[in-house]
Scaffold this motif. Structure first.
Motif, PDB file in Angstrom:
ATOM      1  N   ASN A 161     -13.676  23.974 -13.428  1.00  0.00           N
ATOM      2  CA  ASN A 161     -14.526  24.880 -12.646  1.00  0.00           C
ATOM      3  C   ASN A 161     -13.849  25.298 -11.351  1.00  0.00           C
ATOM      4  O   ASN A 161     -13.943  26.460 -10.935  1.00  0.00           O
ATOM      5  N   PHE A 163     -10.712  25.714 -10.804  1.00  0.00           N
ATOM      6  CA  PHE A 163      -9.642  26.673 -11.068  1.00  0.00           C
ATOM      7  C   PHE A 163     -10.076  27.790 -12.029  1.00  0.00           C
ATOM      8  O   PHE A 163      -9.247  28.505 -12.575  1.00  0.00           O
ATOM      9  N   ARG A 164     -11.365  27.908 -12.217  1.00  0.00           N
ATOM     10  CA  ARG A 164     -11.991  28.983 -13.016  1.00  0.00           C
ATOM     11  C   ARG A 164     -11.460  29.068 -14.453  1.00  0.00           C
ATOM     12  O   ARG A 164     -11.171  30.159 -14.947  1.00  0.00           O
ATOM     13  N   TYR A 165     -11.342  27.956 -15.087  1.00  0.00           N
ATOM     14  CA  TYR A 165     -11.003  27.933 -16.508  1.00  0.00           C
ATOM     15  C   TYR A 165     -12.267  28.319 -17.272  1.00  0.00           C
ATOM     16  O   TYR A 165     -13.328  27.744 -17.035  1.00  0.00           O
ATOM     17  N   GLU A 166     -12.145  29.284 -18.149  1.00  0.00           N
ATOM     18  CA  GLU A 166     -13.300  29.731 -18.916  1.00  0.00           C
ATOM     19  C   GLU A 166     -13.080  29.447 -20.394  1.00  0.00           C
ATOM     20  O   GLU A 166     -11.950  29.455 -20.878  1.00  0.00           O
TER      21      GLU A 166
END
Length: 188
Positions: A161, A163-166
């Motif tokens: 979250n 590092f904005r991993y989706e």
């Protein structure tokens, strides 16, 4: 003494966080590599399809609607591939596979076409590419699954979250591709 314990715990937590981050990076790159492997085969098949259509066009009575469906599906696959739209690619792939199946089935009614050396080579080459794509799809979906699970597990979810991993989408097949082929309809 307590400051050394605090420093030790902080260093362990820092190294653990770095290890989790590196693991997530590895998972992300495994998904990208799996996609690149699919992309190579899709490009190769994209280059072979016009040759197949051209060989079929040499037989004037060959069903033009069947060829047109393959040409349209090829265009949709290319567009989805270039935009890396996995959902659209799955649907377009289903249409293309059905179209290719129709070409190969309809070719049974044209003995001269079936005997054509170019047609036979292209059919073998495209069938081999189709099998390779199916294998690579399985690897891609497995890589995506491992990645998606990895970014949702605690405590990796905190780093993901941050590092904005989706989550990545699976490459799913259209319902048309899963359905049984209506052989009677093919030969009408």
């Amino acid at each position: 003494m307590s400051s050394l314990i605090f420093l030790g715990i902080t260093l362990v937590a820092l190294f653990y966080g770095i290890s989790l981050y590196n693991h997530l990076v590895n998972l992300k790159h495994a998904v990208a590599k799996a996609w690149a492997n699919i992309d190579v085969l899709l490009k190769q098949r994209h280059d072979e399809l016009p040759k197949l259509v051209e060989v079929c066009k040499q037989y004037k009575e060959f069903e033009q609607s069947t060829l047109q469906k393959v040409i349209e599906a090829r265009s949709r696959v290319q567009s989805a591939r270039e935009s890396q739209d996995i959902g659209a690619l799955g649907q377009a792939e289903g249409m293309l596979r059905m179209g290719l199946g129709n070409i190969f089935a309809v070719a049974e009614a044209y003995p001269e076409l079936k005997a054509n050396e170019n047609f036979m080579q292209l059919q073998t080459r495209i069938t081999g590419l189709e099998n390779g794509i199916a294998d690579r799809r399985e690897l891609y979906n497995e890589s995506v699954n491992i990645y998606n699970v990895g970014i949702e597990q605690f405590p990796a979810v905190l780093i993901a979250n941050m590092f904005r991993y989706e989550a990545k989408p699976l490459l799913e097949f259209s319902s048309a591709e899963k359905a049984d082929v209506d052989m009677k309809q093919l030969f009408k």
